[in-house]
Design a protein around this motif. Structure first.
Motif, PDB file in Angstrom:
ATOM      1  N   HIS A 248      -4.922-107.215  81.015  1.00  0.00           N
ATOM      2  CA  HIS A 248      -5.970-107.002  79.857  1.00  0.00           C
ATOM      3  C   HIS A 248      -5.276-107.190  78.636  1.00  0.00           C
ATOM      4  N   ARG A 249      -3.892-107.520  78.500  1.00  0.00           N
ATOM      5  CA  ARG A 249      -3.342-107.836  77.170  1.00  0.00           C
ATOM      6  C   ARG A 249      -3.340-109.210  76.765  1.00  0.00           C
ATOM      7  N   ASP A 250      -3.506-109.366  75.620  1.00  0.00           N
ATOM      8  CA  ASP A 250      -3.672-110.785  74.873  1.00  0.00           C
ATOM      9  C   ASP A 250      -2.400-111.348  74.420  1.00  0.00           C
ATOM     10  N   ARG A 251      -1.678-112.076  75.277  1.00  0.00           N
ATOM     11  CA  ARG A 251      -0.267-112.436  75.148  1.00  0.00           C
ATOM     12  C   ARG A 251      -0.323-113.704  74.345  1.00  0.00           C
ATOM     13  N   ARG A 252       0.085-113.685  72.751  1.00  0.00           N
ATOM     14  CA  ARG A 252       0.181-114.764  71.935  1.00  0.00           C
ATOM     15  C   ARG A 252       1.455-115.362  71.733  1.00  0.00           C
ATOM     16  N   TYR A 253       2.597-114.680  71.996  1.00  0.00           N
ATOM     17  CA  TYR A 253       3.840-115.297  71.718  1.00  0.00           C
ATOM     18  C   TYR A 253       4.030-115.952  70.178  1.00  0.00           C
ATOM     19  N   GLY A 254       3.270-115.132  69.385  1.00  0.00           N
ATOM     20  CA  GLY A 254       3.507-115.512  67.723  1.00  0.00           C
ATOM     21  C   GLY A 254       2.452-116.563  67.292  1.00  0.00           C
ATOM     22  N   GLU A 258      -6.885-119.072  71.653  1.00  0.00           N
ATOM     23  CA  GLU A 258      -7.169-120.420  71.789  1.00  0.00           C
ATOM     24  C   GLU A 258      -8.633-120.643  70.801  1.00  0.00           C
ATOM     25  N   ALA A 259      -9.296-119.644  71.073  1.00  0.00           N
ATOM     26  CA  ALA A 259     -10.840-119.815  70.535  1.00  0.00           C
ATOM     27  C   ALA A 259     -10.614-119.700  68.938  1.00  0.00           C
ATOM     28  N   GLU A 260      -9.644-119.118  68.534  1.00  0.00           N
ATOM     29  CA  GLU A 260      -9.352-119.143  67.010  1.00  0.00           C
ATOM     30  C   GLU A 260      -8.521-120.221  66.379  1.00  0.00           C
TER      31      GLU A 260
END
Ligand code: IPE
Ligand code: IPE
Ligand code: MG
Length: 264
Positions: A248-254, A258-260
């Motif tokens: 459930h985590r949103d991994r962004r790596y900094g 995608e949608a934003e």
């Protein structure tokens, strides 16, 4: 139901429902676990600390069984830190005896599960009989193609980084490269986890919000999951809950989601 669980799991259980929710295509590739809370678990029952460690060993069995069935690539377990020598002598010697006993007792089953066992840390600093048991287990399982199991013993994260730097410096000297050319890869090549996938998920049981000198380099972008559950109670249900939470985590790596990512 996942085919590897059909034999062992009643479909009418909470565990089976959790398993059904897990996306098998997005499992963590490498999980690290700080197995904490054995002492408190024993204390709650007015038992000696070693009683908690023994019950914790059953949780290790549950983790290995589950990860092997899920075909998770690698797991690294924190079993004894370089700081744990500070504990009372009888606890330290009891832990070492247990370690020897369990490696000896469990290695055949570990082997049957196709698990490849390895000890990481300053293994030469352990008693020779413990070292012997470790080397024997490593030798026996070295060609296994299933889950890679690292057990951190006499392990310290800072010491690992220092040793890796020494290795990297030796490489530079040998090849006549300058200090300026040093890269992260040069250091990673000398870490115990070389060749393994990045640690996607780091779990700590018993609620403490610290990393206690575990895998300091490797957890740069790991998802961290802390549960209040004490390690002896960390069994199939809790393991599946941790994996589900990871998914459930949103991994962004900094970066950004995608949608934003479009500026509009
Ligand atoms: C973790 O449980 C096991 C080892 C460090 C070997 P602890 O022994 O640290 O248990 P608590 O934290 O005292 O409850
Ligand atoms: C970390 O737990 C080490 C292991 C799980 C082997 P500790 O119980 O030793 O850590 P602290 O003392 O809470 O930081
Ligand atoms: Mg502890």
């Amino acid at each position: 139901m996942h085919k590897n669980f059909e034999q062992v799991l009643d479909p009418d259980t909470k565990e089976a429902r959790l398993l059904a929710e897990i996306d098998l295509n997005r499992l963590p590739k490498h999980v690290a676990i700080i197995m904490d809370g054995n002492g408190r678990w024993a204390k709650l029952r007015n038992k000696p600390r070693l009683y908690g460690h023994r019950e914790g060993a059953e949780s290790v069995r549950a983790i290995l069984d589950t990860f092997a069935r899920l075909e998770i690539e690698a797991v690294t377990l924190y079993a004894f830190s370089t700081e744990n020598w500070k504990r009372p002598q009888d606890e330290v010697s009891g832990l070492m005896e247990m370690l020897k006993y369990y490696i000896h007792k469990e290695i055949d089953e570990v082997h049957e599960h196709q698990i490849c066992f390895r000890a990481i840390g300053d293994i030469d600093g352990l008693a020779t009989d413990v070292q012997k048991e470790i080397r024997n287990a490593e030798q026996k399982t070295k060609d296994n193609i299933g889950t890679k199991l690292n057990v951190a013993l006499n392990y310290g994260g800072r010491a690992e980084i220092v040793e890796a730097c020494k290795g990297a410096i030796r490489d530079l000297e040998r090849s006549g490269r300058s200090a300026e050319s040093l890269t992260e890869k040069d250091i990673e090549r000398h870490l115990f986890t070389r060749g393994l996938p990045e640690i996607d998920l780091m779990i700590r049981t018993s609620g403490e919000l610290r990393v206690s000198n575990f895998l300091l380099w490797q957890i740069a972008y790991s998802e961290i999951y802390v549960t209040k559950t004490l390690f002896p109670d960390f069994r199939l249900k809790e393991i599946l809950e941790a994996i589900l939470e990871f998914q459930h985590r949103d991994r962004r790596y900094g970066g950004v989601k995608e949608a934003e990512s479009s500026s509009g």
